[in-house]
Design a protein around this motif. Structure first.
Motif, PDB file in Angstrom:
ATOM      1  N   GLN A  69       0.845  -1.204   0.000  1.00  0.00           N
ATOM      2  CA  GLN A  69       0.000   0.000   0.000  1.00  0.00           C
ATOM      3  C   GLN A  69       0.875   1.247   0.000  1.00  0.00           C
ATOM      4  OE1 GLN A  69      -3.438   0.326  -0.144  1.00  0.00           O
ATOM      5  NE2 GLN A  69      -2.894   2.492  -0.388  1.00  0.00           N
ATOM      6  N   GLN A  70       0.836   1.975  -1.109  1.00  0.00           N
ATOM      7  CA  GLN A  70       1.641   3.187  -1.238  1.00  0.00           C
ATOM      8  C   GLN A  70       1.031   4.322  -0.427  1.00  0.00           C
ATOM      9  OE1 GLN A  70       1.804   5.266  -5.119  1.00  0.00           O
ATOM     10  NE2 GLN A  70       4.035   5.104  -4.950  1.00  0.00           N
ATOM     11  N   GLN A  71       1.846   4.948   0.417  1.00  0.00           N
ATOM     12  CA  GLN A  71       1.403   6.089   1.217  1.00  0.00           C
ATOM     13  C   GLN A  71       1.817   7.404   0.554  1.00  0.00           C
ATOM     14  OE1 GLN A  71      -0.687   4.375   2.853  1.00  0.00           O
ATOM     15  NE2 GLN A  71      -0.216   4.897   4.969  1.00  0.00           N
ATOM     16  N   PHE A  72       3.092   7.517   0.220  1.00  0.00           N
ATOM     17  CA  PHE A  72       3.592   8.711  -0.468  1.00  0.00           C
ATOM     18  C   PHE A  72       5.007   8.429  -0.950  1.00  0.00           C
ATOM     19  CE2 PHE A  72       3.838   9.210   4.168  1.00  0.00           C
ATOM     20  CZ  PHE A  72       5.205   9.244   4.366  1.00  0.00           C
ATOM     21  N   LYS A  99       3.934   2.029  11.963  1.00  0.00           N
ATOM     22  CA  LYS A  99       3.357   2.018  10.622  1.00  0.00           C
ATOM     23  C   LYS A  99       3.610   3.367   9.951  1.00  0.00           C
ATOM     24  CE  LYS A  99       1.472  -2.101  10.509  1.00  0.00           C
ATOM     25  NZ  LYS A  99       1.934  -3.128   9.550  1.00  0.00           N
ATOM     26  N   ILE A 100       3.834   3.349   8.667  1.00  0.00           N
ATOM     27  CA  ILE A 100       4.035   4.600   7.939  1.00  0.00           C
ATOM     28  C   ILE A 100       2.687   5.307   7.817  1.00  0.00           C
ATOM     29  CG2 ILE A 100       4.706   5.591   5.715  1.00  0.00           C
ATOM     30  CD1 ILE A 100       6.643   3.133   5.493  1.00  0.00           C
ATOM     31  N   PRO A 101       2.620   6.566   8.224  1.00  0.00           N
ATOM     32  CA  PRO A 101       1.325   7.271   8.213  1.00  0.00           C
ATOM     33  C   PRO A 101       0.889   7.643   6.795  1.00  0.00           C
ATOM     34  CG  PRO A 101       3.069   8.769   8.846  1.00  0.00           C
ATOM     35  CD  PRO A 101       3.708   7.415   8.738  1.00  0.00           C
ATOM     36  N   GLU A 102      -0.344   8.103   6.668  1.00  0.00           N
ATOM     37  CA  GLU A 102      -0.862   8.527   5.357  1.00  0.00           C
ATOM     38  C   GLU A 102      -0.303   9.885   4.955  1.00  0.00           C
ATOM     39  OE1 GLU A 102      -5.094   8.449   5.382  1.00  0.00           O
ATOM     40  OE2 GLU A 102      -5.220   6.255   5.550  1.00  0.00           O
ATOM     41  N   THR A 103       0.110  10.677   5.953  1.00  0.00           N
ATOM     42  CA  THR A 103       0.616  12.027   5.675  1.00  0.00           C
ATOM     43  C   THR A 103       2.112  12.098   5.961  1.00  0.00           C
ATOM     44  OG1 THR A 103      -1.521  12.948   6.344  1.00  0.00           O
ATOM     45  CG2 THR A 103       0.335  14.481   6.227  1.00  0.00           C
ATOM     46  N   PRO A 105       5.770  13.805   6.841  1.00  0.00           N
ATOM     47  CA  PRO A 105       6.187  14.880   7.752  1.00  0.00           C
ATOM     48  C   PRO A 105       6.764  16.052   6.949  1.00  0.00           C
ATOM     49  CG  PRO A 105       7.895  13.227   7.627  1.00  0.00           C
ATOM     50  CD  PRO A 105       6.769  12.724   6.764  1.00  0.00           C
ATOM     51  N   GLU A 106       6.967  17.156   7.637  1.00  0.00           N
ATOM     52  CA  GLU A 106       7.655  18.294   7.001  1.00  0.00           C
ATOM     53  C   GLU A 106       9.159  18.036   7.084  1.00  0.00           C
ATOM     54  OE1 GLU A 106       6.382  22.418   7.440  1.00  0.00           O
ATOM     55  OE2 GLU A 106       4.801  21.716   8.785  1.00  0.00           O
ATOM     56  N   LEU A 107       9.743  17.767   5.955  1.00  0.00           N
ATOM     57  CA  LEU A 107      11.187  17.527   5.885  1.00  0.00           C
ATOM     58  C   LEU A 107      11.804  18.553   4.954  1.00  0.00           C
ATOM     59  CD1 LEU A 107      11.363  13.610   5.509  1.00  0.00           C
ATOM     60  CD2 LEU A 107      11.641  14.953   7.591  1.00  0.00           C
ATOM     61  N   ASN A 108      12.840  19.229   5.415  1.00  0.00           N
ATOM     62  CA  ASN A 108      13.512  20.217   4.574  1.00  0.00           C
ATOM     63  C   ASN A 108      14.094  19.580   3.329  1.00  0.00           C
ATOM     64  OD1 ASN A 108      12.953  22.273   6.378  1.00  0.00           O
ATOM     65  ND2 ASN A 108      14.887  21.996   7.507  1.00  0.00           N
ATOM     66  N   ASP A 109      14.097  20.322   2.258  1.00  0.00           N
ATOM     67  CA  ASP A 109      14.752  19.934   0.999  1.00  0.00           C
ATOM     68  C   ASP A 109      14.183  18.660   0.399  1.00  0.00           C
ATOM     69  OD1 ASP A 109      16.573  22.131   1.112  1.00  0.00           O
ATOM     70  OD2 ASP A 109      17.735  21.028   2.600  1.00  0.00           O
TER      71      ASP A 109
END
Length: 1012
Positions: A69-72, A99-103, A105-109
């Motif tokens: 299941q692809q999240q992002f 578990k890898i979330p659906e959203t 995180p804010e990661l720079n670059d």
């Protein structure tokens, strides 16, 4: 235009090799490509390195998924973004409960791409986009996102090349889900059209949405990843102290402080070599590498850990003075340029061996002391047989059919369709990475955070481990520290301690006094006569026979023997040629004059890695830089690389220009090639020889203590039984485990060796701990009742102890003790005894008078220890009256004889045409070795049938005073019927019908009072 591409490092999902993915992209007119393997970055650095060849701009990222299941998808804008992605991914790989979330995180670059789902509301940040797949285009026309096309990009996933790749993908998914292919959920599969389209065709697919094409190009243009593969400077931790200048001052100080310990009167040669080495180490940026190795060993010495430093670094006098190695490069005239030269880009190898009991603590010290540290991974790939077994299960084949296929017992055209598919697709996926493992020894200590280069996972050992292997690490300038474990050092350390307690009058042993050991006559005798069982690196059948042929009795001879035993030297014929020139000096005249001049010590025969470098440099006209490429190629890691092939062509061109005969050049190159993957540096062999001398000293002067240490460290080349036998050959008195004398490990008192509890199969560690704890607290046990009162134990566990005769101190026959135990111990769950005010009164049952013979004891020993403590020849059904022994064979050259031998070990190998043959090692009646060779026709006709005594018929071959039997027939001899269950034996034991009937009942339900 491709933001979501998978290689086969999307484990058990993708089916395209990274190099193949780039080739496909190039063929389809793609000039920018994003590699986004599923939860993995193994291929990332190699993808960047290879992309230049295909004129493709690489983009790196990760496809974050829970299962299929692809999240992002996260893409790195730059190297810092890649580091952030690796750090984020590693949080999940270090804790499999997350578990890898659906959203995201804010990661720079970084850029974030979510797979478009109709009807889902997305609150997209400035760096986030929705990925529109080709199948989403119609739905998009009617979606609100059609008016928000500035946040949309093309998401054309690439996981396989074609239909065959998709079929492989489905099989891999079934393997991953441990299910039949027919039951594989569609949710666990990719789409059949997840293949790469030509660039123009992909643009045509999205021609109604030009904004998506523009956005996708913009995202790709916004990504720029760069790694330096030139290896001009190492990327290891740059400074051990605060600055590189202070590092060099410390290295220089430590080097000169080590002079008095190693050299009493250092001469100009030594001083010049030190000066030369220090300057080049500084110039090449390897100072911290030396200091970190020194620090690791300083810690080890502070803890009393033994070590051996080897590898090409053993050619270094600086390493010798820092006590990293124990090999004197001046004494051995070790080739300086093998250790280091100005053309060499990577630092010298230091393989540091510790006892298997100490290595984990040293590894823990490294991780605690140095900041950016990780273990290296290895790619565990699908082997053909394993693939057959996995795919057989996927296709639902019965186990018998799978076993037949894995053994290769079939004609392909005669197989049914499913079995043919299993074979076909097993060949396709053979070599695919299956899962990530841990390198046997490699640790990297980086200047930058590890996540700058890779994500990490956390195996059971609990140390962060990279996604790339040692080859990729070296490509990027991260040179590993090799921290290995071996049982040889454990044996040496333990033997010294055992000598101390068994010989308290003995002067403490300086096991590092190698110079004295080299002159010791007893050690020379053991070497020359190949009496080195248990000794590091010199005990195997092949080494034992080589030592006999060479009759080596000195250090330099052993150093050479340690190298020529390697497969490359042996297979090329150089081992035999070396023996001939060693035994018959007149043959040296036949050596090529240039080779003899280059390698006078080894009579013109290439034996060491540096010999190859010398020959390439002097005979082949290669520069030292070109010869260093050849050295790297000899490791076997880079043989497919163009640089190695270019060096090969240059070698031949130079030789042709010099006028060398083509046949001679071809033969010398053949010898060079034989070293690939197997070559030893001379310093490496010398390090092995040092440890061999340490173990030989202990074997020569304290053979029983050394054998006890060998047994406790679970042997070496052979199994425990042979080391017990070797102790007996040195007048050791071997006793089975005893309740009052034994410990977990084997002990020795005088010449009596009492085997440890840990060698009893099925005896649980908690049982051993209870026995030892109670005995330490309350003293020895006086009877079976006394033992039962003190130690909570099950009937199964006490039966093991009784059967092995561990209660022999009672003077009561063990068969009677078994009756007592069954009557007095409940079959319920055993709990620890509770101390009460009054002692429980036990009922004394009247047990029958029983007896057991020595033969019955032998069978109990075989069951519980794995081998009998008596001479196995005493167990033959038809005792041999053959007077022939191993010591007689040398006088019977070319005669055909028959002799009985107890099987010790078998080496299986294949001939040049792929047929199976064997080399056997046996013991004769007196306990001496018999060596056999079984050529393919005989190996097929007379196979080995497990442990036991064999009647061997064959021709005696004597070569260089070494005797082997060329087997023509072989049959395993029958042993007596197990007397514990034999009717005749039982009749003798039980003279009346009643006791005999009771005995038979007990055989069915082992001595349970309820069955009586």
């Amino acid at each position: 235009m491709y933001l979501n591409c998978h290689s086969y490092y999307s484990l058990r999902y993708g089916t395209i090799a990274p190099k193949q993915l780039l080739a496909i992209a190039s063929a389809n007119g793609v000039n920018t490509l994003a590699l986004t393997d599923i939860n993995n970055t193994s291929a990332s650095l190699d993808f960047v390195r290879l992309s230049e060849k295909y004129n493709i701009k690489p983009v790196l990222g990760v496809d974050f998924r829970n299962g299929a299941q692809q999240q992002f998808v996260l893409l790195a804008k730059n190297n810092n973004g890649f580091k952030n992605i690796n750090s984020y991914l590693s949080t999940f790989l270090h804790d499999d409960t997350l578990k890898i979330p659906e959203t995201a995180p804010e990661l720079n670059d970084t850029f974030v791409i979510y797979p478009y789902k109709n009807g889902v509301n997305y609150n997209l940040r400035h760096n986030e986009f929705l990925g529109i797949k080709p199948q989403d285009l119609n739905a998009l026309k009617f979606s609100k996102w059609n008016k928000l096309q500035h946040k949309l990009v093309i998401l054309k996933t690439v996981s396989f090349q074609n239909k065959k790749g998709f079929n492989m993908h489905r099989l891999l998914r079934a393997i991953d889900n441990n299910t039949l292919l027919s039951k594989l959920s569609k949710n666990e599969e990719g789409q059949p059209n997840d293949t790469m389209l030509p660039y123009n065709e992909l643009c045509d697919t999205y021609n109604e949405f030009p904004q998506l094409i523009k956005n996708t190009k913009s995202v790709l243009e916004g990504c720029q990843i760069e790694f330096d593969f030139s290896q001009e400077t190492p990327n290891n931790q740059k400074s051990y102290t605060k600055t590189e200048a202070s590092d060099f001052e410390l290295l220089k100080k430590l080097t000169y402080e080590g002079l008095p310990y190693r050299y009493k009167t250092p001469n100009n040669i030594i001083h010049e070599r030190i000066k030369k080495e220090l300057n080049i180490i500084k110039e090449k940026g390897f100072v911290s590498y030396f200091l970190i190795n020194w620090r690791i060993l300083e810690y080890a010495r502070s803890k009393g850990y033994y070590h051996v430093g080897r590898g090409s670094g053993a050619n270094s006098i600086v390493a010798y003075l820092l006590k990293i190695t124990d090999v004197d490069p001046v004494e051995l005239d070790l080739y300086f340029e093998r250790f280091i030269n100005l053309y060499r880009k990577n630092p010298p190898d230091f393989d540091i061996d510790f006892s298997w009991t100490d290595r984990d603590d040293v590894t823990n010290f490294i991780f605690k002391t140095f900041k950016n540290t990780a273990l290296l991974t290895v790619y565990n790939t699908f082997k053909f047989k394993a693939a057959v077994r996995e795919l057989g299960k996927v296709f639902g084949l019965p186990k018998t059919e799978i076993d037949k296929l894995t053994r290769g017992k079939y004609q392909l055209q005669n197989l049914d369709k499913l079995s043919q598919l299993v074979i076909k697709y097993s060949e396709y996926i053979q070599g695919f990475p299956n899962y990530l493992g841990i390198h046997a020894s490699g640790i990297i200590i980086s200047e930058k955070p590890i996540h700058y280069y890779t994500a990490t996972f956390l195996p059971p050992k609990g140390y962060a481990t990279t996604h790339f292997d040692m080859v990729v690490a070296e490509d990027i300038g991260l040179y590993k520290f090799d921290i290995l474990s071996q049982r040889g050092l454990g044996k040496i350390k333990d033997a010294v301690e055992i000598v101390t307690y068994n010989h308290p009058e003995q002067v403490p042993i300086d096991i590092h006094d190698i110079k004295r050991f080299k002159q010791d006559e007893r050690i020379k005798y053991l070497l020359k006569n190949a009496k080195a069982i248990g000794c590091f690196y010199v005990e195997s059948p092949a080494m034992r026979m080589l030592l006999k042929k060479l009759q080596v009795d000195n250090y330099l001879g052993l150093v050479a023997a340690s190298s020529i035993i390697r497969p490359g030297v042996a297979k090329s014929g150089m081992m035999r040629e070396y023996i001939l020139r060693y035994r018959y000096p007149e043959r040296i005249k036949k050596a090529h004059p240039v080779l003899l001049k280059i390698m006078p010590e080894t009579y013109g025969v290439m034996v060491y890695q540096e010999d190859v470098i010398k020959v390439a440099h002097i005979y082949g006209g290669l520069t030292l830089g070109e010869a260093d490429k050849l050295r790297r190629g000899m490791s076997g890691k880079f043989r497919s690389r163009e640089e190695f092939l270019q060096v090969k062509q240059l070698f031949f061109n130079n030789c042709k220009q010099k006028g060398e005969a083509e046949a001679t050049t071809q033969d010398i190159w053949r010898q060079i090639e034989s070293f690939a993957g197997y070559a030893f540096a001379k310093g490496h062999s010398a390090s092995y020889a040092v440890e061999s001398y340490q173990s030989l000293f202990l074997k020569a002067y304290f053979p029983l203590e050394y054998m006890v240490a060998t047994i406790n460290n679970f042997g070496g080349f052979y199994n425990t039984e042979l080391y017990v036998h070797e102790a007996r050959m040195h007048q050791g008195i071997i006793e089975a485990p005893c309740i009052n004398q034994s410990f977990n490990q084997t002990i020795i008192k005088g010449k009596t060796i009492v085997l440890g509890f840990m060698f009893l199969h099925a005896l649980e560690q908690k049982t051993i701990s209870k026995i030892l704890s109670d005995r330490q607290k309350n003293g020895i046990f006086k009877s079976l009742d006394h033992f039962i009162e003190r130690v909570p134990i099950s009937i199964e566990q006490i039966s093991i102890l009784i059967k092995i005769n561990a209660f022999r101190f009672t003077g009561i026959n063990k068969r009677e003790l078994l009756w007592e135990a069954h009557l007095k111990i409940s079959k319920t769950v055993i709990k620890d005894h509770v101390i009460t005010l009054f002692k429980t009164q036990r009922i004394n049952y009247k047990t029958p008078q029983l007896s057991s013979s020595g033969l019955e004891n032998a069978f109990d020993e075989m069951e519980l220890l794995g081998f009998p403590l008596c001479n196995p020849f005493h167990l033959l059904q038809n005792p041999t009256n053959n007077p022939l022994r191993a010591t007689h064979l040398i006088t019977l050259e070319n005669k055909t004889i028959t002799i009985e031998g107890y099987l010790v070990t078998v080496k299986n190998t294949r001939t040049a045409n792929g047929k199976t043959m064997h080399f056997g090692t046996f013991l004769d009646y007196d306990g001496n070795f018999i060596d056999t060779v079984h050529f393919p026709p005989i190996a097929s006709k007379y196979p080995f049938r497990g442990k036991g005594i064999y009647s061997i018929t064959g021709k005696i071959i004597v070569e260089f005073d070494c005797v082997t039997i060329e087997v023509s027939a072989m049959e395993r001899s029958a042993i007596i019927e197990d007397p514990r269950y034999a009717v005749n034996s039982v009749n003798k034991t039980f003279q009346n019908k009643k006791s005999f009937a009771t005995h038979k009942a007990n055989q069915l339900s082992p001595m349970s009072p309820k069955s009586i």
